[in-house]
Design a protein around this motif. Structure first.
Motif, PDB file in Angstrom:
ATOM      1  N   VAL A 170      -2.632  18.614 -16.398  1.00 45.68           N
ATOM      2  CA  VAL A 170      -2.500  19.977 -16.907  1.00 45.68           C
ATOM      3  C   VAL A 170      -1.199  20.597 -16.383  1.00 45.68           C
ATOM      4  CG1 VAL A 170      -3.562  22.256 -16.959  1.00 45.68           C
ATOM      5  CG2 VAL A 170      -4.983  20.225 -17.133  1.00 45.68           C
ATOM      6  N   ALA A 171      -0.787  20.191 -15.189  1.00 44.07           N
ATOM      7  CA  ALA A 171       0.426  20.759 -14.601  1.00 44.07           C
ATOM      8  C   ALA A 171       1.695  20.184 -15.216  1.00 44.07           C
ATOM      9  CB  ALA A 171       0.426  20.525 -13.089  1.00 44.07           C
ATOM     10  N   PHE A 172       1.584  19.110 -16.003  1.00 39.29           N
ATOM     11  CA  PHE A 172       2.794  18.461 -16.529  1.00 39.29           C
ATOM     12  C   PHE A 172       3.640  19.434 -17.354  1.00 39.29           C
ATOM     13  CE2 PHE A 172       5.197  16.281 -19.805  1.00 39.29           C
ATOM     14  CZ  PHE A 172       5.853  15.307 -19.088  1.00 39.29           C
ATOM     15  N   GLY A 173       3.001  20.154 -18.270  1.00 36.70           N
ATOM     16  CA  GLY A 173       3.727  21.086 -19.126  1.00 36.70           C
ATOM     17  C   GLY A 173       4.416  22.190 -18.332  1.00 36.70           C
ATOM     18  N   PRO A 174       3.634  22.956 -17.538  1.00 41.07           N
ATOM     19  CA  PRO A 174       4.254  24.033 -16.750  1.00 41.07           C
ATOM     20  C   PRO A 174       5.386  23.550 -15.847  1.00 41.07           C
ATOM     21  CG  PRO A 174       1.879  24.235 -16.707  1.00 41.07           C
ATOM     22  CD  PRO A 174       2.186  22.977 -17.449  1.00 41.07           C
ATOM     23  N   ARG A 175       5.281  22.312 -15.306  1.00 42.32           N
ATOM     24  CA  ARG A 175       6.339  21.807 -14.431  1.00 42.32           C
ATOM     25  C   ARG A 175       7.660  21.654 -15.168  1.00 42.32           C
ATOM     26  NH1 ARG A 175       2.764  18.715 -10.813  1.00 42.32           N
ATOM     27  NH2 ARG A 175       2.345  20.312  -9.254  1.00 42.32           N
ATOM     28  N   GLN A 176       7.596  21.458 -16.509  1.00 48.89           N
ATOM     29  CA  GLN A 176       8.830  21.295 -17.271  1.00 48.89           C
ATOM     30  C   GLN A 176       9.501  22.642 -17.529  1.00 48.89           C
ATOM     31  OE1 GLN A 176       9.534  18.058 -17.921  1.00 48.89           O
ATOM     32  NE2 GLN A 176       7.557  17.504 -17.056  1.00 48.89           N
ATOM     33  N   LEU A 177       8.803  23.737 -17.174  1.00 46.04           N
ATOM     34  CA  LEU A 177       9.316  25.062 -17.541  1.00 46.04           C
ATOM     35  C   LEU A 177      10.058  25.756 -16.403  1.00 46.04           C
ATOM     36  CD1 LEU A 177       6.193  26.406 -19.490  1.00 46.04           C
ATOM     37  CD2 LEU A 177       8.314  25.539 -20.446  1.00 46.04           C
ATOM     38  N   ASP A 178      10.362  25.041 -15.338  1.00 51.70           N
ATOM     39  CA  ASP A 178      11.073  25.635 -14.195  1.00 51.70           C
ATOM     40  C   ASP A 178      10.326  26.819 -13.598  1.00 51.70           C
ATOM     41  OD1 ASP A 178      13.144  23.874 -14.149  1.00 51.70           O
ATOM     42  OD2 ASP A 178      14.309  24.972 -15.646  1.00 51.70           O
ATOM     43  N   LEU A 179       9.016  26.711 -13.481  1.00 49.39           N
ATOM     44  CA  LEU A 179       8.232  27.766 -12.849  1.00 49.39           C
ATOM     45  C   LEU A 179       8.095  27.450 -11.362  1.00 49.39           C
ATOM     46  CD1 LEU A 179       5.345  27.997 -15.466  1.00 49.39           C
ATOM     47  CD2 LEU A 179       7.313  29.503 -15.258  1.00 49.39           C
ATOM     48  N   SER A 180       7.764  28.480 -10.579  1.00 45.33           N
ATOM     49  CA  SER A 180       7.539  28.227  -9.160  1.00 45.33           C
ATOM     50  C   SER A 180       6.201  27.498  -9.011  1.00 45.33           C
ATOM     51  CB  SER A 180       7.495  29.546  -8.395  1.00 45.33           C
ATOM     52  OG  SER A 180       6.296  30.209  -8.689  1.00 45.33           O
ATOM     53  N   GLU A 181       6.037  26.835  -7.868  1.00 46.48           N
ATOM     54  CA  GLU A 181       4.822  26.042  -7.655  1.00 46.48           C
ATOM     55  C   GLU A 181       3.571  26.924  -7.733  1.00 46.48           C
ATOM     56  OE1 GLU A 181       2.963  22.655  -7.631  1.00 46.48           O
ATOM     57  OE2 GLU A 181       5.117  22.899  -7.897  1.00 46.48           O
ATOM     58  N   ALA A 182       3.691  28.187  -7.225  1.00 50.78           N
ATOM     59  CA  ALA A 182       2.539  29.097  -7.264  1.00 50.78           C
ATOM     60  C   ALA A 182       2.180  29.438  -8.708  1.00 50.78           C
ATOM     61  CB  ALA A 182       2.858  30.371  -6.480  1.00 50.78           C
ATOM     62  N   GLU A 183       3.208  29.688  -9.519  1.00 46.69           N
ATOM     63  CA  GLU A 183       2.963  30.009 -10.927  1.00 46.69           C
ATOM     64  C   GLU A 183       2.319  28.828 -11.648  1.00 46.69           C
ATOM     65  OE1 GLU A 183       5.942  32.685 -13.360  1.00 46.69           O
ATOM     66  OE2 GLU A 183       6.940  31.711 -11.677  1.00 46.69           O
ATOM     67  N   VAL A 184       2.837  27.614 -11.350  1.00 43.26           N
ATOM     68  CA  VAL A 184       2.272  26.417 -11.966  1.00 43.26           C
ATOM     69  C   VAL A 184       0.788  26.344 -11.625  1.00 43.26           C
ATOM     70  CG1 VAL A 184       2.245  23.908 -11.923  1.00 43.26           C
ATOM     71  CG2 VAL A 184       4.417  25.111 -12.011  1.00 43.26           C
ATOM     72  N   ARG A 185       0.471  26.553 -10.342  1.00 43.73           N
ATOM     73  CA  ARG A 185      -0.922  26.432  -9.914  1.00 43.73           C
ATOM     74  C   ARG A 185      -1.794  27.469 -10.618  1.00 43.73           C
ATOM     75  NH1 ARG A 185      -0.670  27.026  -4.155  1.00 43.73           N
ATOM     76  NH2 ARG A 185       1.134  25.668  -4.358  1.00 43.73           N
ATOM     77  N   GLN A 186      -1.232  28.677 -10.754  1.00 42.03           N
ATOM     78  CA  GLN A 186      -1.992  29.743 -11.396  1.00 42.03           C
ATOM     79  C   GLN A 186      -2.276  29.391 -12.860  1.00 42.03           C
ATOM     80  OE1 GLN A 186       0.079  33.405 -11.743  1.00 42.03           O
ATOM     81  NE2 GLN A 186      -1.699  34.442 -12.620  1.00 42.03           N
ATOM     82  N   ARG A 187      -1.250  28.884 -13.554  1.00 43.46           N
ATOM     83  CA  ARG A 187      -1.421  28.522 -14.959  1.00 43.46           C
ATOM     84  C   ARG A 187      -2.443  27.400 -15.111  1.00 43.46           C
ATOM     85  NH1 ARG A 187       3.288  28.504 -19.205  1.00 43.46           N
ATOM     86  NH2 ARG A 187       4.260  30.505 -18.776  1.00 43.46           N
ATOM     87  N   VAL A 188      -2.379  26.415 -14.199  1.00 37.10           N
ATOM     88  CA  VAL A 188      -3.316  25.293 -14.271  1.00 37.10           C
ATOM     89  C   VAL A 188      -4.737  25.802 -14.103  1.00 37.10           C
ATOM     90  CG1 VAL A 188      -4.068  23.200 -13.080  1.00 37.10           C
ATOM     91  CG2 VAL A 188      -1.644  23.567 -13.512  1.00 37.10           C
ATOM     92  N   GLU A 189      -4.917  26.696 -13.141  1.00 35.37           N
ATOM     93  CA  GLU A 189      -6.264  27.221 -12.908  1.00 35.37           C
ATOM     94  C   GLU A 189      -6.777  27.997 -14.103  1.00 35.37           C
ATOM     95  OE1 GLU A 189      -6.851  29.317  -9.199  1.00 35.37           O
ATOM     96  OE2 GLU A 189      -6.064  27.547  -8.153  1.00 35.37           O
TER      97      GLU A 189
END
Lengths: 205, 321, 256
Positions: free
Chosen positions: C104-123
């Motif tokens: 699930v984190a693969f997409g957000p990781r491609q968007l140059d988001l911070s790790e906290a934002e990635v985690r929030q989006r995944v959740e």
């Protein structure tokens, strides 16, 4: 097919404290034991007693069924036996066959314990941290992810063909297996392009 | 042929690991530069394919069965650099997941099976393909390369074991090479069958591969000579060079006993009637090599005959839209 | 206001010369939920891949594909792929990472988001599909229905405005289908759903497009189209049971 091999990986056997230890520590410990054992010039009791005590303790904590470990040992031992016999028949100035047996037995137990208490994903994480080239890590990760998918595909193809095959002529079996393998490769190739599309769709490079 | 831990001593471990790391590094760089991004997932899928294909049983005699190793097959389908990467991954997973092959000997196993076996076999396959030409030539090449890859890997494995003083060279080399010259026949046959099956299902993939390899025309004779030279010369040279301790063993009468235990093709690797043993062994090796080459060429013809019903699968190829 | 998806005279041929699309023209307005039906090989999947700019491979579509007014061509592709979330037919193709969370984190990781934002989006994405408790599970240990939902979470985590779904309910058991349908119904945004599950089309999509041999042959209200027995049979489909055994009353049948 060797389905027995997979039981431990398709269904997680059990988890224990040992499974949750950091993979890097387990890996480093295993390499230390393996290299240390390789370096022993003779059967030094101090080294082997402490290593065996350590292994026994880890095994106890890992709660791996003893039968399972023995099974794995048996599965892997024919080659060791063969080389030990060869070494016994014609000794070199290297280690004696007894020494070889004890040393590789120790290493085998170490590696069995490591393999069955460490998730492969954890190993990959360690490799990534050790700066192993990305292409290799990606390939390993994809391989591990699709291993079981392809295995199931191969089994399904085999069954479908076996259901329509009425003789057990050996040459027929060879052709059948080869066509299963050929089709498996083609499917793997086609799947890889679909995976690439799925990567692109989510913004992959 | 996966060497377990402790069969190699520290110096052999160090040297083979360094060599394997260098070779894999080169292969990775080569792959990165020539593989389009769309084909990167193919590496992982091919590695999974090799792993699964190695589990298909090919029955030989009652109770025994052969397996594919796959190095030359993958090299012929994807190119040598990609094959080194793929085989490296297969060996790593076999070691970590299934404790097949040691952790400290991983470098040696990668060097034997992934680098020497796959690339050496691929060179021979290319040479044969250029010599014979056409699809039948490529299938023959895969068969011959598959056989040679086993012999090369076995030779390397024996040399490493002997260098570590685990087993004496004069015992392990003829045994390993002899056994793998037989096992290699299965490897060559299986590789060729699978290659022909892929060629029938997706001829476009195979053509793309042959277009890339047409550059290799100028050097194929050299590759063939090199591979054959390695295969023929290494064995007799080493086996006629008894190491010091073998003499001790011979004095105790061990050697005779040992020799009787080893199944060796062509009657203990010597031909009667030729005086010098080295020449005899080299002759036997050469005869075997030529025989396998001839068999490969026949197999290539057989498998690519247009009317050949041999590898007709019961199922029609289904293309998904 | 720009249409969410606007396709004009789109053609596509595969390498072997098979014509998959022969002049497709369609428009989907923002917020619409449209079903794309048609027999096997009619070009549904090929069309969906064009909406995301994955096909054609050279990035120059023969015809016009516009997403919110921007052409699906080279400089706009990253923007478009972020707007359009594509759910593939085989969940095993889409779940290429080892664990649910990683995937699930693969997409957000491609968007140059911070790790906290990635985690929030995944959740958030995992919570939306109800898989939060399976986040550490290995992807190959999931059931088919769970895989499907994990794929959807992976798409949702990229925050798309348009959802493009290829056979979202194929291979699911009745319960899985019901749950997945309910899940899709809850999601906001524009939806284009290619499906053989005509009951899904009836329940979720007020509008329906019928594709055959690479052309749009009918476009209109789902109930009207699917009730047209001769049209359905002519294109390898059939009137769904849900319409055969009940006297349709459009106002109560169609999902809001």
């Amino acid at each position: 097919m060797r389905p027995m091999l997979f039981s431990a990986h398709v269904h997680v056997l059990r988890t224990s404290g040992v499974h949750r230890w950091p993979a890097g520590v387990k890996l480093a410990g295993a390499v230390f034991i393996l290299l240390g054992t390789t370096m022993q010039r003779d059967l030094s009791p101090a080294w082997f007693t402490s290593v065996w005590a350590m292994l026994a303790w880890v095994w106890w904590r890992s709660r791996l069924p003893v039968l399972f470990v023995l099974q794995r040992l048996l599965w892997l031992s024919p080659l060791i036996g063969g080389v030990a016999v060869a070494a016994a028949l014609r000794p070199t100035d290297g280690p004696s066959w007894q020494e070889l047996m004890i040393k590789s037995g120790t290493s085998l137990c170490t590696i069995i314990l490591l393999a069955h208490t460490t998730a492969f994903g954890e190993v990959l994480r360690v490799l990534r941290r050790l700066r192993v080239p990305m292409l290799l890590v990606t390939t390993l990760a994809l391989m591990h992810r699709y291993l079981f998918v392809l295995l199931e595909e191969a089994l399904r193809m085999q069954r479908a063909r076996a259901a329509r095959m009425f003789g057990t002529d050996r040459s027929r079996v060879w052709l059948l297996q080869a066509s299963v393998a050929g089709r498996l490769f083609v499917r793997a190739g086609e799947r890889s392009s679909r995976i690439y599309r799925a990567m692109l769709a989510r913004g992959g490079p | 042929m996966h060497i377990p831990d402790n069969f190699l001593d520290l110096k052999t471990v160090a040297v083979t690991t360094a060599l394997a790391a260098g070779a894999v590094g080169l292969a990775l760089r080569q792959t990165r530069s020539e593989l389009p991004p769309a084909r990167v997932p193919l590496l992982g899928l091919s590695a999974a394919f090799v792993f699964v294909a190695q589990m298909l049983n090919f029955p030989v005699l009652a109770g025994t069965s052969g397996h594919l190793a796959g190095g030359v097959l993958v090299a012929s389908l994807l190119g040598p650099a990609a094959a080194v990467v793929v085989m490296t991954c297969v060996l790593i997973v076999q070691c970590f997941l299934f404790s097949d092959g040691g952790l400290t000997t991983l470098g040696a196993n990668i060097l034997n099976l992934g680098v020497l076996g796959a690339v050496g076999g691929w060179l021979a396959a290319q040479a044969v393909a250029c010599m014979a030409g056409g699809l039948s030539g490529r299938v023959a090449g895969v068969a011959f390369g598959g056989w040679l890859s086993m012999v090369l890997a076995a030779t390397a494995c024996a040399l490493e074991l002997a260098w570590s003083r685990t087993v004496s060279l004069s015992l392990v080399l003829p045994a390993m090479v002899g056994i793998h010259a037989v096992i290699g026949l299965a490897e060559g046959l299986i590789s060729a069958l699978v290659f022909a099956a892929v060629a029938r299902l997706r001829p476009d993939w195979i053509e793309a591969g042959s277009a890339a390899s047409s550059r290799s025309v100028e050097w194929w004779p050299w590759a063939l000579i090199l591979c054959c030279g390695l295969a023929i010369l290494a064995a007799p040279w080493a086996s006629t060079l008894p190491d010091g301790l073998d003499k001790v063993a011979e004095e105790f009468g061990f050697a005779e006993k040992a020799r009787a235990c080893i199944p060796a093709p062509l009657a203990d690797y010597t031909m009667p009637g030729i005086g010098v043993e080295t020449v005899a062994v080299a002759g036997a090796g050469l005869t075997g090599l030529v025989a396998v080459l001839a068999l490969s060429l026949v197999l290539g013809r057989l498998l690519t005959r247009p009317s050949s019903g041999a590898i007709q699968s019961p199922e029609e190829p289904a293309r998904s839209s | 206001m720009n249409a969410a998806i606007e396709i004009r005279e789109l053609h596509y041929c595969y390498h072997d010369g098979t014509a998959a699309l022969r002049g497709v023209t369609l428009t989907v307005q923002p917020g619409e939920c449209v079903a794309l039906i048609g027999p096997n090989g009619s070009g549904k999947s090929t069309l969906l891949l064009h909406v995301n700019g994955i096909l054609p491979e050279d990035g120059r579509p023969r015809g016009e594909v516009r997403i919110f007014g921007r052409p699906a061509e080279s400089p706009h592709l990253p923007w478009i792929r972020q707007r359009v979330g594509l759910l593939f037919q085989d969940p095993d193709d889409q779940l290429f990472c080892a664990t649910v969370e990683e995937d699930v984190a693969f997409g957000p990781r491609q968007l140059d988001l911070s790790e906290a934002e990635v985690r929030q989006r995944v959740e958030q994405a995992l919570a939306a599909v109800g898989l939060l408790e399976l986040r550490h599970r290995a992807t190959h240990h999931l059931s088919h229905g769970e895989k499907r939902r994990a794929c959807l979470a992976g798409v949702l985590a990229c925050g798309p405005d348009i959802l493009v779904l290829d056979e979202p309910t194929s291979g699911l058991d009745p319960r899985g289908r019901r749950e997945f349908k309910a899940l899709l119904q809850k999601l906001p945004g524009t939806k284009l759903i290619a499906t053989h599950d005509l009951e899904l089309a009836v329940e979720l999509c007020p509008r329906c497009l019928l594709l055959d041999q690479g052309r749009v042959v009918a476009d209109g209200s789902t109930l009207v189209l699917l009730n047209d027995e001769s049209l359905m049979l002519a294109h390898g489909l059939e009137r769904p049971h849900i319409l055969q055994h009940r006297h349709p009353h459009p106002a109560t049948m169609v999902a809001p």
